[in-house]
Design a protein around this motif. Sequence first.
Motif, PDB file in Angstrom:
ATOM      1  N   ALA A  29       0.814  -1.210   0.000  1.00  0.00           N
ATOM      2  CA  ALA A  29       0.000   0.000   0.000  1.00  0.00           C
ATOM      3  C   ALA A  29       0.851   1.265   0.000  1.00  0.00           C
ATOM      4  O   ALA A  29       2.020   1.248   0.376  1.00  0.00           O
ATOM      5  N   GLU A  30       0.226   2.338  -0.448  1.00  0.00           N
ATOM      6  CA  GLU A  30       0.854   3.658  -0.412  1.00  0.00           C
ATOM      7  C   GLU A  30      -0.105   4.572   0.340  1.00  0.00           C
ATOM      8  O   GLU A  30      -0.809   5.383  -0.267  1.00  0.00           O
ATOM      9  N   PRO A  31      -0.147   4.457   1.701  1.00  0.00           N
ATOM     10  CA  PRO A  31      -1.210   5.111   2.475  1.00  0.00           C
ATOM     11  C   PRO A  31      -1.307   6.617   2.273  1.00  0.00           C
ATOM     12  O   PRO A  31      -2.405   7.153   2.143  1.00  0.00           O
ATOM     13  N   GLN A  32      -0.174   7.311   2.216  1.00  0.00           N
ATOM     14  CA  GLN A  32      -0.247   8.755   2.066  1.00  0.00           C
ATOM     15  C   GLN A  32      -0.813   9.136   0.701  1.00  0.00           C
ATOM     16  O   GLN A  32      -1.690  10.000   0.589  1.00  0.00           O
ATOM     17  N   LYS A  33      -0.329   8.483  -0.349  1.00  0.00           N
ATOM     18  CA  LYS A  33      -0.814   8.764  -1.699  1.00  0.00           C
ATOM     19  C   LYS A  33      -2.299   8.422  -1.821  1.00  0.00           C
ATOM     20  O   LYS A  33      -3.073   9.170  -2.433  1.00  0.00           O
ATOM     21  N   LEU A 506      -5.383  14.736 -11.937  1.00  0.00           N
ATOM     22  CA  LEU A 506      -5.578  15.098 -10.539  1.00  0.00           C
ATOM     23  C   LEU A 506      -4.436  15.942  -9.994  1.00  0.00           C
ATOM     24  O   LEU A 506      -4.631  16.725  -9.055  1.00  0.00           O
ATOM     25  N   ASN A 507      -3.261  15.809 -10.571  1.00  0.00           N
ATOM     26  CA  ASN A 507      -2.126  16.611 -10.100  1.00  0.00           C
ATOM     27  C   ASN A 507      -2.295  18.096 -10.400  1.00  0.00           C
ATOM     28  O   ASN A 507      -1.614  18.932  -9.812  1.00  0.00           O
ATOM     29  N   ASN A 511      -0.865  19.624  -5.827  1.00  0.00           N
ATOM     30  CA  ASN A 511       0.562  19.485  -6.123  1.00  0.00           C
ATOM     31  C   ASN A 511       1.141  18.334  -5.314  1.00  0.00           C
ATOM     32  O   ASN A 511       1.360  18.452  -4.105  1.00  0.00           O
ATOM     33  N   TYR A 512       1.354  17.209  -6.001  1.00  0.00           N
ATOM     34  CA  TYR A 512       1.869  16.012  -5.335  1.00  0.00           C
ATOM     35  C   TYR A 512       3.009  15.450  -6.183  1.00  0.00           C
ATOM     36  O   TYR A 512       2.923  15.455  -7.418  1.00  0.00           O
ATOM     37  N   GLY A 517      -2.921  10.112 -11.335  1.00  0.00           N
ATOM     38  CA  GLY A 517      -3.867   9.635 -12.329  1.00  0.00           C
ATOM     39  C   GLY A 517      -4.831  10.739 -12.742  1.00  0.00           C
ATOM     40  O   GLY A 517      -4.526  11.926 -12.633  1.00  0.00           O
ATOM     41  N   ALA A 518      -6.004  10.363 -13.210  1.00  0.00           N
ATOM     42  CA  ALA A 518      -6.967  11.347 -13.718  1.00  0.00           C
ATOM     43  C   ALA A 518      -8.386  10.881 -13.415  1.00  0.00           C
ATOM     44  O   ALA A 518      -8.634   9.699 -13.162  1.00  0.00           O
TER      45      ALA A 518
END
Length: 705
Positions: A29-33, A506-507, A511-512, A517-518
């Motif tokens: 998993a990538e919890p923060q993302k 979505l970026n 700002n990440y 993705g979109a």
Amino acid sequence: MNITKKIKIIIPILILAGGLLGFSLNLKAEPQKDKVLIGVLRYILKNWHYEPKEMDDTFSKAVYADFIDEMDPIKRYFTQKDIKEFSQYETLIDDQLKREDLTFYNVVMDRFQLRLAESQNFYKEILKHKFDFDKKEEINVDYKTIEFAKNQNELMEYWRKQMKFNTLNKIQTLLEIEEDKAKEDTKYKKRSFAVLEAEAREKSLESLDNFYKRINELDHTDWFSTFVNSIAEEFDPHTTYFAPKVKELFDINISGKIEGIGARLQQKNDYTKIVELISGGPAWKQGDLEVGDIILKLAQKNEESKDIVGMRLDDAIKLIKGKKGTEVVLTVKKVDNSIQKITIIRDVVELEETFVKSSIAHKDGKKYGVINLPKFYIDFNDTESRDSGSDMEREIENLKKEGIEGLLIDLRNNGGGSLRTAIQIGGLFIDKGPIVQVKYRDNEPAVKDDVDPKIQWDGPLVILVNELSASASEILAAAMQDYKRAVIIGSEQTYGKGTVQNVIPLNKSYNYPEDLGALKLTIQKFYRINGGSTQLEGVRSDIAMPSKYSYVGIGEREQDNPLGWDKIKKANYNSLDYYKNYDAVISNSKMRISQNKEFILINEYAKWLKESQDTNEYSLNLNASNEEQKIREKKSEGFKDVFKHSSKLEFTSPLYELSLIKKDSVLGSKRTAWHENLTKDIYIDESLQVLSELKKNNNSLLAKK
């Protein structure tokens, strides 16, 4: 925007293909993302969606039901105990989403992984043993009505019946093959039922093993996308989250081109295999790479080779694709087992099947143009690239040079695409005036006009549609129908997608550092110039012809959570008094269709398909199943000639294309096949008959205001 199958990697599609998920899932998993993604998604849906929904307990229940159904649609993983544990979150998901809390998702996925590991043992153990095909029992495949298993024993029974059903189908196929061999060779000794039964179980086992392997290649992003889409699609069926790699596929679909070597690839076991060279692409032009070649390694220019044996197909494709002008070196195993290194310079590859194509129909000594428009394509990032509006204008100009007396546009199966090009194409057939009305949330409708007074085609026009003609196709057909510029012929009604989507990276909203993705988001509804929406209703044909989909549920109205139909003020336009015999031609065609034996048979076939679709109970007893099969085959035999039409029309390529075909044998073979299919197409035949009967008045096409 394009109405295609949702491009998301989800469990149900794969399960229904005959398998189940891997026992060693890549769930890092990538919890923060993930939390950032949920937060950005919630903000955009609330503020920009055409018809936002309140994220309350009702919404929570819908997301809960949808996600559970996505993960286990045929009830062979979770038990009632699992569902009871999950149900504590049924009304809490909305609150969790507002806090970017992923507890519900994590609980379900943890249990899912456990159940998948167990299920691998289920099918392997079941398929070790012979099935008793003398036992009288049935299987119900209407999984919406089946309860989750009470316990693991009942779950094993679900599995046993499904494996038995799969194996029974394979046995029946093998038995047919044995019968055919015996008929062809009187000396052939048919294999015993025991041997065939063992082979069928082995095939079932192999299919599931391969499926586990493919599923094991899915990563956390793939799984999390399923949950995200359970949220997004509660707003409407076309609001969809695209993970970064899926967004790339969507871009290719709408533009009709990629940058790479121009080869279609397929994964077979651990190997990446060439299955097609795209006509006109760099690999096709160079000639060294061949269908059947297996790519073992690849290297970018001045870099070391990378072994791709065992690599997931998506990752291999990423390495092979690249910017125009760059080099890639492939180490391939040829069909003759020799090993070669092949250097290819990447280029822009146009997917020919995406683009407009035309043919000349020869009928009663006259010529008629037939244009197939598979989608409304455009590349918004490259103003110099092809688009469907410009291509249509050019195609019509070439057909006019050959003296056509009427034009048929085939929009069947065209799911839409660019709204801009739909307006542009509509303007090719009128002086100027409104084509469509578009409405943003809380705004007044805006009328979108064709402002170019040029009329590219002023002759008789027929547009052919079916149940899968959607979105931009419906805009074009509706406008031409409202102006009475064209006769619309085809299915009873088109798909009924009256909404417009925009793809939002979505970026751009947050700002990440990593690609989020979109979101393909419904931001508008469009309306006919007569004020009615095409949403749900679609476009009703002036002349309806029976099709195999006539009684099968296809269309926006069959989707979950569609937006509703409504009506606004009519735009400022008047119908054209263009045809002398508009009503008579339509009446004559309806009479022909009602009396045509082939169309009558198609209608009966459609009813039978509906009946077959509604069948949910199947016997697992071999003799009873064979009897069921005989009944189906006997009924099917009556429909064996249902689409064996012969029009005796001649179709040829336009003159400009002949020189291209001389240089490109692949293009030539594709056109030959297309023309042959056109001669067998009863819908094309009737459409051309209508076209040949239309007589225009001696007035201009200048719209009366």
